[in-house]
Design a protein around this motif. Sequence first.
Motif, PDB file in Angstrom:
ATOM      1  N   SER A  69      31.275  71.580  76.747  1.00 48.97           N
ATOM      2  CA  SER A  69      30.437  72.767  76.590  1.00 48.97           C
ATOM      3  C   SER A  69      29.513  72.495  75.415  1.00 48.97           C
ATOM      4  CB  SER A  69      31.293  74.014  76.321  1.00 48.97           C
ATOM      5  OG  SER A  69      31.890  73.921  75.041  1.00 48.97           O
ATOM      6  N   SER A  94      36.776  78.990  76.434  1.00 47.13           N
ATOM      7  CA  SER A  94      36.480  79.703  77.679  1.00 47.13           C
ATOM      8  C   SER A  94      36.227  78.712  78.810  1.00 47.13           C
ATOM      9  CB  SER A  94      35.263  80.622  77.518  1.00 47.13           C
ATOM     10  OG  SER A  94      35.580  81.718  76.692  1.00 47.13           O
ATOM     11  N   MET A  95      36.532  77.450  78.535  1.00 43.58           N
ATOM     12  CA  MET A  95      36.456  76.391  79.541  1.00 43.58           C
ATOM     13  C   MET A  95      37.843  75.933  79.952  1.00 43.58           C
ATOM     14  SD  MET A  95      33.175  75.758  80.031  1.00 43.58           S
ATOM     15  CE  MET A  95      33.177  74.148  80.782  1.00 43.58           C
ATOM     16  N   ARG A 153      37.994  76.800  83.842  1.00 44.55           N
ATOM     17  CA  ARG A 153      36.891  77.502  84.486  1.00 44.55           C
ATOM     18  C   ARG A 153      36.657  76.983  85.893  1.00 44.55           C
ATOM     19  NH1 ARG A 153      31.019  78.283  81.695  1.00 44.55           N
ATOM     20  NH2 ARG A 153      32.399  79.213  80.114  1.00 44.55           N
ATOM     21  N   SER A 154      36.752  75.662  86.071  1.00 46.83           N
ATOM     22  CA  SER A 154      36.576  75.055  87.387  1.00 46.83           C
ATOM     23  C   SER A 154      37.278  73.708  87.394  1.00 46.83           C
ATOM     24  CB  SER A 154      35.089  74.864  87.696  1.00 46.83           C
ATOM     25  OG  SER A 154      34.559  73.787  86.946  1.00 46.83           O
ATOM     26  N   VAL A 167      36.155  70.685  85.166  1.00 42.82           N
ATOM     27  CA  VAL A 167      36.537  70.541  83.762  1.00 42.82           C
ATOM     28  C   VAL A 167      37.487  69.361  83.581  1.00 42.82           C
ATOM     29  CG1 VAL A 167      37.820  71.652  81.891  1.00 42.82           C
ATOM     30  CG2 VAL A 167      36.150  72.962  83.203  1.00 42.82           C
ATOM     31  N   VAL A 223      42.754  78.052  88.407  1.00 46.73           N
ATOM     32  CA  VAL A 223      41.310  78.318  88.456  1.00 46.73           C
ATOM     33  C   VAL A 223      41.135  79.742  88.981  1.00 46.73           C
ATOM     34  CG1 VAL A 223      39.070  77.581  89.329  1.00 46.73           C
ATOM     35  CG2 VAL A 223      40.872  75.875  88.947  1.00 46.73           C
ATOM     36  N   VAL A 246      35.755  83.694  90.377  1.00 45.08           N
ATOM     37  CA  VAL A 246      34.574  83.958  89.554  1.00 45.08           C
ATOM     38  C   VAL A 246      34.543  85.447  89.215  1.00 45.08           C
ATOM     39  CG1 VAL A 246      32.050  83.951  89.502  1.00 45.08           C
ATOM     40  CG2 VAL A 246      33.299  82.055  90.576  1.00 45.08           C
ATOM     41  N   SER A 296      28.921  83.966  78.290  1.00 42.37           N
ATOM     42  CA  SER A 296      28.831  83.901  79.737  1.00 42.37           C
ATOM     43  C   SER A 296      29.834  84.876  80.369  1.00 42.37           C
ATOM     44  CB  SER A 296      29.131  82.478  80.226  1.00 42.37           C
ATOM     45  OG  SER A 296      30.525  82.250  80.282  1.00 42.37           O
ATOM     46  N   PHE A 342      32.260  84.139  81.967  1.00 43.16           N
ATOM     47  CA  PHE A 342      33.607  83.561  81.965  1.00 43.16           C
ATOM     48  C   PHE A 342      34.356  83.816  80.656  1.00 43.16           C
ATOM     49  CE2 PHE A 342      31.241  81.051  85.065  1.00 43.16           C
ATOM     50  CZ  PHE A 342      32.126  81.025  86.133  1.00 43.16           C
ATOM     51  N   LEU A 387      38.252  84.309  80.329  1.00 40.05           N
ATOM     52  CA  LEU A 387      39.239  83.235  80.357  1.00 40.05           C
ATOM     53  C   LEU A 387      39.798  82.979  78.960  1.00 40.05           C
ATOM     54  CD1 LEU A 387      37.799  82.746  83.129  1.00 40.05           C
ATOM     55  CD2 LEU A 387      38.266  80.315  82.779  1.00 40.05           C
ATOM     56  N   ASN A 388      39.180  83.571  77.969  1.00 41.29           N
ATOM     57  CA  ASN A 388      39.546  83.439  76.567  1.00 41.29           C
ATOM     58  C   ASN A 388      40.758  84.327  76.275  1.00 41.29           C
ATOM     59  OD1 ASN A 388      38.899  84.242  73.456  1.00 41.29           O
ATOM     60  ND2 ASN A 388      38.027  82.261  73.957  1.00 41.29           N
TER      61      ASN A 388
END
Length: 382
Positions: A255, A261-262, A274-275, A278, A293, A296, A314, A316, A319-320
């Motif tokens: 990132s 958040s990834m 995230r996907s 990663v 995963v 969205v 973002s 996303f 996810l944090n």
Amino acid sequence: MHLNSYDEWSPLREVIVGSARNYISHERELSFDLFFHDNIVNDNAFRTEWYYPRLSQRDATAPRATPIKQQYVDELAEDLDGIAAALAGLSVTVLRPMDLPDSTGTVRTPAWAASTVPALNVRDNTLIVGDEIIETPPMIRSRYFETQLLKPIFQEYFRHGARWSVMPRPLMTDASFDLSYVRDTSAGGPTEVIHDPRPSPYDVGHEMMFDAAQCLRLGRDIIANVSTANHALACDWLERHLEGRFRIHRVHRLSDSHIDSMVLALRPGTLLVRSPAVLDKLPEALRRWDIIVPPVPRSNNFPRYDDDDLVLTSKFIDLNVLSVDPDTVLVNEACPELIRELEDHKFTVVPVRHRHRRLFGGGFHCFTLDTVREGGLEDYLS
């Protein structure tokens, strides 16, 4: 208690939850735009040119303050108190930083001046590695002295035996910043690629600038995201400082800066990502872990904002999450899809309210700094 935090999931015993008091505005200047580049470009593309003026057209000596509506600050403070209450209800001791005083308006160094912000995203500027506090070199000028608001807490851990280090503080002139990331990844739109930083008598070239939220702690191993020369210099320092105690694994441009958040490690052997893409950037040993995963996020999971509200994260951001133990996770109550996905993987989800995460650049992991967990210096990658 004695400082002890080696990973992201061991049973949590003590944690710092940030403060939002006297959060007045975001200051648009070089370091801010570089830090939030991806989201300002990609998530505010509908904004008009006059609102995000081109850097070449704005007066570089007069940063532009974007006011934050008091309603949002008040509601953020309510949600932070809710996060603290939820953790206390799970038998976690909650500590809070000092509030930013009303009278604190500007931080000044010989090279620049910037408006100050409260210690909200307390994860960012402090890395806890085992029994050591490491204050990291900030990437946004307005946050230069933010860890001062955590000093009473750090002082108490130090009295109980903790190590306490401060990475070299950067001068943070325009020339300090490696601009290659924004040049290589710019998506165009309302933010212009930065070409010519202003010269300063304090220029020393690229400097260490790095946030603790660029790290994923896995016992003996630390995964560190490196996207610029600034990050690479800081990783050099970390490797030398922690040599013999921890292993640093660099991942490149996962990132622009933070990775929480990834990818997050929810427990040994399980990653929230995230996907699937990663995984390609992670160390080989982590690619063998189970991955979750989530779907969205839907747009109706987020509040609607006015055109003059600056969106910094973002979609996303949720996810944090924050792991309280290997089976229990704090999750934003506004994310039913993420909640169901984690429950399907046998996690106990504790839903907590957090409304304005896109305006203040952080989720539950960002807003908290876990200082005491039960885990130790384990090897999860060999």
